[in-house]
Design an enzyme around this catalytic site. Structure first.
Site, PDB file in Angstrom:
ATOM      1  N   HIS A  48       4.760 -10.150 -21.008  1.00  0.00           N
ATOM      2  CA  HIS A  48       4.090  -8.867 -21.192  1.00  0.00           C
ATOM      3  C   HIS A  48       3.835  -8.165 -19.862  1.00  0.00           C
ATOM      4  O   HIS A  48       3.719  -8.809 -18.808  1.00  0.00           O
ATOM      5  CB  HIS A  48       2.773  -9.061 -21.931  1.00  0.00           C
ATOM      6  N   CYS A  50      -2.656  -7.210 -25.706  1.00  0.00           N
ATOM      7  CA  CYS A  50      -2.860  -8.181 -26.787  1.00  0.00           C
ATOM      8  C   CYS A  50      -4.030  -9.079 -26.388  1.00  0.00           C
ATOM      9  O   CYS A  50      -4.520  -9.013 -25.258  1.00  0.00           O
ATOM     10  CB  CYS A  50      -1.583  -8.997 -27.017  1.00  0.00           C
ATOM     11  N   GLU A  86       1.204  -6.715 -18.644  1.00  0.00           N
ATOM     12  CA  GLU A  86      -0.043  -7.111 -17.978  1.00  0.00           C
ATOM     13  C   GLU A  86       0.116  -8.452 -17.274  1.00  0.00           C
ATOM     14  O   GLU A  86      -0.397  -8.653 -16.168  1.00  0.00           O
ATOM     15  CB  GLU A  86      -1.186  -7.197 -18.997  1.00  0.00           C
TER      16      GLU A  86
END
Length: 178
Positions: free
Chosen positions: A86, A114, A88
């Protein structure tokens, strides 16, 4: 030697009109970073910022040196791609590789993290999350409420307006065609 102060008011006003705010600037960069994403399920970009400076960027895609979803397909488990890292997580990894602390930083991200990324962001010391689109996830919403109630992180939504984006594109590239 003669020194004079000269102000072209017309140019100055145009610059003031087309100069992005800090939120616009960093969200535009996050959106540009998302164009590098290699998972077709959702293209996400993130930018960690502190004191007005970019610390790290990240987008979702395969781990370094591994095949990308766009080349070999997504690895789907329970409806989620497990090939892509991801955005992040990639911001945090990039900062760690470069020895950059994210303590006190702001994360501009195209989609709200998430639940796993949200927890990593908190543990990295990021104190504010600015997101454009909410990523619906019940677990994240529970964690989000708790983190906000405890004052651990500031969270706010910021949406770029299409009119402003059009203005920026016209400033950069001239007449913009739809």
């Amino acid at each position: 030697m003669s020194v004079e102060i000269f102000l072209d008011r017309e140019k100055a006003e145009r610059i003031q009109r087309t100069r992005p705010t800090k939120d616009e600037y960093f969200m535009l960069i996050a959106k540009l970073v998302s164009l590098r994403a290699t998972c077709p399920r959702l293209r996400v970009g993130a930018v960690a910022v502190k004191d007005g400076y970019i610390l790290a960027t990240g987008y979702n895609g395969a781990p370094r040196g591994m095949d990308h979803c766009i080349d070999v397909g997504c690895l789907i488990v329970d409806g989620h791609c497990h090939r892509a890292v991801h955005a992040e997580q990639n911001v945090i990894a990039m900062a760690a590789r470069k020895g950059i602390s994210l303590e006190g930083a702001t994360l501009y991200v195209t989609h709200f993290p998430c639940d796993t990324c949200f927890k990593l962001v908190l543990n990295a010391g990021i104190k504010e999350i600015v997101y454009e689109e909410m990523y619906p996830n019940e677990a994240t919403e529970i964690l989000l409420r708790e983190a906000q109630d405890k004052g651990i992180v500031k969270i706010r939504q910021f949406k770029l307006s299409k009119e402003r984006v059009r203005l920026f594109l016209e400033e950069l590239f001239g007449e913009f065609v739809d």
